[in-house]
Scaffold this motif. Structure first.
Motif, PDB file in Angstrom:
ATOM      1  N   LEU A  35       0.833  -1.203   0.000  1.00 61.16           N
ATOM      2  CA  LEU A  35       0.000   0.000   0.000  1.00 61.16           C
ATOM      3  C   LEU A  35       0.871   1.257   0.000  1.00 61.16           C
ATOM      4  O   LEU A  35       0.558   2.241  -0.694  1.00 61.16           O
ATOM      5  CB  LEU A  35      -0.919  -0.010   1.218  1.00 61.16           C
ATOM      6  CG  LEU A  35      -2.046   1.029   1.248  1.00 61.16           C
ATOM      7  CD1 LEU A  35      -2.904   0.965  -0.005  1.00 61.16           C
ATOM      8  CD2 LEU A  35      -2.911   0.832   2.502  1.00 61.16           C
ATOM      9  N   CYS A  36       1.972   1.229   0.745  1.00 60.46           N
ATOM     10  CA  CYS A  36       2.925   2.361   0.736  1.00 60.46           C
ATOM     11  C   CYS A  36       3.474   2.581  -0.672  1.00 60.46           C
ATOM     12  O   CYS A  36       3.568   3.718  -1.148  1.00 60.46           O
ATOM     13  CB  CYS A  36       4.075   2.097   1.703  1.00 60.46           C
ATOM     14  SG  CYS A  36       3.652   2.204   3.453  1.00 60.46           S
ATOM     15  N   LEU A  97      -0.326   7.117  20.983  1.00 54.62           N
ATOM     16  CA  LEU A  97       0.889   7.483  20.261  1.00 54.62           C
ATOM     17  C   LEU A  97       0.762   7.279  18.758  1.00 54.62           C
ATOM     18  O   LEU A  97       1.274   8.074  17.970  1.00 54.62           O
ATOM     19  CB  LEU A  97       2.070   6.650  20.784  1.00 54.62           C
ATOM     20  CG  LEU A  97       3.438   6.933  20.156  1.00 54.62           C
ATOM     21  CD1 LEU A  97       3.876   8.348  20.452  1.00 54.62           C
ATOM     22  CD2 LEU A  97       4.470   5.941  20.671  1.00 54.62           C
ATOM     23  N   CYS A  98       0.077   6.208  18.345  1.00 52.99           N
ATOM     24  CA  CYS A  98      -0.039   5.936  16.908  1.00 52.99           C
ATOM     25  C   CYS A  98      -1.221   6.668  16.290  1.00 52.99           C
ATOM     26  O   CYS A  98      -1.056   7.438  15.335  1.00 52.99           O
ATOM     27  CB  CYS A  98      -0.159   4.436  16.649  1.00 52.99           C
ATOM     28  SG  CYS A  98      -1.388   3.616  17.673  1.00 52.99           S
ATOM     29  N   ASN A  99      -2.438   6.483  16.851  1.00 49.74           N
ATOM     30  CA  ASN A  99      -3.613   6.997  16.138  1.00 49.74           C
ATOM     31  C   ASN A  99      -3.835   8.498  16.260  1.00 49.74           C
ATOM     32  O   ASN A  99      -4.633   9.059  15.506  1.00 49.74           O
ATOM     33  CB  ASN A  99      -4.878   6.217  16.536  1.00 49.74           C
ATOM     34  CG  ASN A  99      -5.096   6.172  18.033  1.00 49.74           C
ATOM     35  OD1 ASN A  99      -4.894   7.150  18.744  1.00 49.74           O
ATOM     36  ND2 ASN A  99      -5.508   5.000  18.526  1.00 49.74           N
ATOM     37  N   ILE A 100      -3.132   9.180  17.151  1.00 44.09           N
ATOM     38  CA  ILE A 100      -3.231  10.640  17.186  1.00 44.09           C
ATOM     39  C   ILE A 100      -2.682  11.240  15.889  1.00 44.09           C
ATOM     40  O   ILE A 100      -3.034  12.344  15.486  1.00 44.09           O
ATOM     41  CB  ILE A 100      -2.492  11.224  18.410  1.00 44.09           C
ATOM     42  CG1 ILE A 100      -2.924  12.685  18.635  1.00 44.09           C
ATOM     43  CG2 ILE A 100      -0.975  11.126  18.235  1.00 44.09           C
ATOM     44  CD1 ILE A 100      -2.369  13.282  19.909  1.00 44.09           C
ATOM     45  N   ASN A 101      -1.853  10.442  15.206  1.00 36.17           N
ATOM     46  CA  ASN A 101      -1.266  10.906  13.952  1.00 36.17           C
ATOM     47  C   ASN A 101      -2.268  10.938  12.796  1.00 36.17           C
ATOM     48  O   ASN A 101      -1.964  11.500  11.739  1.00 36.17           O
ATOM     49  CB  ASN A 101      -0.058  10.029  13.595  1.00 36.17           C
ATOM     50  CG  ASN A 101       1.107  10.294  14.528  1.00 36.17           C
ATOM     51  OD1 ASN A 101       1.695  11.368  14.507  1.00 36.17           O
ATOM     52  ND2 ASN A 101       1.418   9.317  15.364  1.00 36.17           N
ATOM     53  N   PHE A 126       6.223   4.062  14.011  1.00 38.04           N
ATOM     54  CA  PHE A 126       6.725   3.439  15.243  1.00 38.04           C
ATOM     55  C   PHE A 126       5.565   2.966  16.117  1.00 38.04           C
ATOM     56  O   PHE A 126       5.528   1.817  16.568  1.00 38.04           O
ATOM     57  CB  PHE A 126       7.592   4.446  16.010  1.00 38.04           C
ATOM     58  CG  PHE A 126       8.095   3.947  17.336  1.00 38.04           C
ATOM     59  CD1 PHE A 126       9.165   3.067  17.400  1.00 38.04           C
ATOM     60  CD2 PHE A 126       7.500   4.362  18.517  1.00 38.04           C
ATOM     61  CE1 PHE A 126       9.628   2.601  18.625  1.00 38.04           C
ATOM     62  CE2 PHE A 126       7.952   3.908  19.739  1.00 38.04           C
ATOM     63  CZ  PHE A 126       9.019   3.027  19.801  1.00 38.04           C
ATOM     64  N   GLY A 127       4.591   3.853  16.364  1.00 30.70           N
ATOM     65  CA  GLY A 127       3.460   3.500  17.209  1.00 30.70           C
ATOM     66  C   GLY A 127       2.610   2.396  16.608  1.00 30.70           C
ATOM     67  O   GLY A 127       2.165   1.482  17.311  1.00 30.70           O
ATOM     68  N   ALA A 128       2.385   2.475  15.278  1.00 29.67           N
ATOM     69  CA  ALA A 128       1.554   1.469  14.607  1.00 29.67           C
ATOM     70  C   ALA A 128       2.208   0.089  14.665  1.00 29.67           C
ATOM     71  O   ALA A 128       1.543  -0.918  14.959  1.00 29.67           O
ATOM     72  CB  ALA A 128       1.307   1.882  13.162  1.00 29.67           C
ATOM     73  N   ILE A 129       3.511   0.025  14.391  1.00 32.90           N
ATOM     74  CA  ILE A 129       4.222  -1.257  14.426  1.00 32.90           C
ATOM     75  C   ILE A 129       4.225  -1.834  15.837  1.00 32.90           C
ATOM     76  O   ILE A 129       3.989  -3.038  16.046  1.00 32.90           O
ATOM     77  CB  ILE A 129       5.669  -1.091  13.914  1.00 32.90           C
ATOM     78  CG1 ILE A 129       5.678  -0.882  12.399  1.00 32.90           C
ATOM     79  CG2 ILE A 129       6.516  -2.298  14.282  1.00 32.90           C
ATOM     80  CD1 ILE A 129       5.212  -2.099  11.613  1.00 32.90           C
ATOM     81  N   PHE A 160       0.263   3.751   9.637  1.00 31.76           N
ATOM     82  CA  PHE A 160       1.630   3.533   9.159  1.00 31.76           C
ATOM     83  C   PHE A 160       1.820   4.137   7.763  1.00 31.76           C
ATOM     84  O   PHE A 160       2.775   4.888   7.526  1.00 31.76           O
ATOM     85  CB  PHE A 160       1.922   2.037   9.125  1.00 31.76           C
ATOM     86  CG  PHE A 160       3.325   1.686   8.699  1.00 31.76           C
ATOM     87  CD1 PHE A 160       4.311   1.458   9.637  1.00 31.76           C
ATOM     88  CD2 PHE A 160       3.659   1.582   7.352  1.00 31.76           C
ATOM     89  CE1 PHE A 160       5.608   1.141   9.248  1.00 31.76           C
ATOM     90  CE2 PHE A 160       4.947   1.266   6.951  1.00 31.76           C
ATOM     91  CZ  PHE A 160       5.929   1.041   7.903  1.00 31.76           C
ATOM     92  N   VAL A 161       0.905   3.840   6.855  1.00 32.53           N
ATOM     93  CA  VAL A 161       1.014   4.320   5.470  1.00 32.53           C
ATOM     94  C   VAL A 161       0.950   5.845   5.428  1.00 32.53           C
ATOM     95  O   VAL A 161       1.713   6.488   4.702  1.00 32.53           O
ATOM     96  CB  VAL A 161      -0.094   3.711   4.593  1.00 32.53           C
ATOM     97  CG1 VAL A 161      -0.064   4.316   3.191  1.00 32.53           C
ATOM     98  CG2 VAL A 161       0.066   2.200   4.512  1.00 32.53           C
TER      99      VAL A 161
END
Length: 282
Positions: A35-36, A97-101, A126-129, A160-161
């Motif tokens: 997807l990336c 940490l991840c989904n705030i992005n 980083f947060g997603a992984i 992540f993507v």
């Protein structure tokens, strides 16, 4: 509704069973990488405006996926049984940490603030992984066909993507000079999340809000070690900062090397083109 969403009764756990580092897990990781690449191939030659619009729409779609997934989750009886704290909307907001992005990626792309862009680019992947490698109770050992499993992994794949695409679409290129701003942004957001956690715990029915893990480690191995040293909310995270700084330095080093190689290659091509033009002129 509850009977329908208690999907283990209707779906075998042997079908697409997902555990960390098993075949299904690596298939999800492969899908994420593809997807990336697809985003890069489709939008690499688009205008900066088109890239920003895409990133914003992409993250808005992820916010929608996130809340649909949470709606299913709050009616999933087997998840409620597996999760010791149960479900409370005040602990399920997209503020980790991840989904705030999902919000910071488009904000950075629109405002061009390098502190926000750097934070989103470095912390989103980083947060997603980390979330997918060490998932909370109820998100490992079940079939990927469960609504909660699909929602959890799809949300984190899209996070992540979105973060990686900031770099692949040249919206942001990490540099060492950005590290202080990224770190300061992290500290500011961490302090804000500590305040949010305290307010939620004090004024709502949710006494276990723990965004950014600022209140306690919640079982995370590295953070458990830090908490054993300093049992003070937010402050206990400080011993982990060297690990984070090394991670950020490695990311920046990789891009610095890549940019140097690209610059040398372009310089060589330009020199060859100039030589050809000189010869033709003669």
């Amino acid at each position: 509704m509850g009977k329908i969403l208690n999907a283990e009764k209707y779906l075998s756990n042997d079908v697409l069973n997902l555990k960390t580092f098993n075949g299904v897990f690596f298939a999800v990781m492969g899908f994420m990488v593809l997807l990336c690449i697809a985003v890069w191939l489709i939008f690499r030659n688009k205008s900066e405006k088109a890239k920003t619009i895409f990133i914003t729409a992409f993250c808005a779609f992820n916010v929608l996926v996130f809340f649909v997934y949470k709606i299913f989750l709050c009616n999933d009886t087997s998840y409620l049984e597996a999760n010791g704290n149960g479900f409370n909307w005040f602990s399920e907001l997209p503020l980790h940490l991840c989904n705030i992005n999902m919000f910071l990626v488009p904000i950075g792309a629109i405002t061009k603030k390098r502190g926000i862009l750097g934070f989103a680019f470095i912390m989103a992947p980083f947060g997603a992984i980390m979330a997918m490698v060490a998932p909370c109770a109820g998100f490992s050992g079940y079939t990927l066909l469960l609504p909660r499993m699909l929602g959890f992994y799809l949300t984190h794949v899209l996070v992540f993507v979105g973060g990686v695409s900031l770099a692949t679409l040249n919206i942001y290129r990490p540099k060492f000079k950005d590290l202080p701003r990224v770190f300061i942004t992290l500290v500011i957001i961490g302090i804000l999340m500590t305040g949010v956690n305290l307010l939620i715990r004090k004024y709502t029915s949710c006494d276990f809000a723990n965004y950014f893990f600022t209140m306690d480690p919640d079982g995370a191995p590295i953070l458990v070690q830090c908490y054993s040293l300093v049992k003070i909310p937010f402050v206990y995270l400080l011993p982990a900062t060297p690990i984070l700084l090394v991670y950020m330095a490695v990311i920046c080093s990789g891009f610095k090397i890549a940019d140097k190689i690209s610059t040398k290659k372009n310089t060589k091509i330009d020199a060859e083109e100039q030589t050809k033009e000189t010869v033709s002129a003669k």
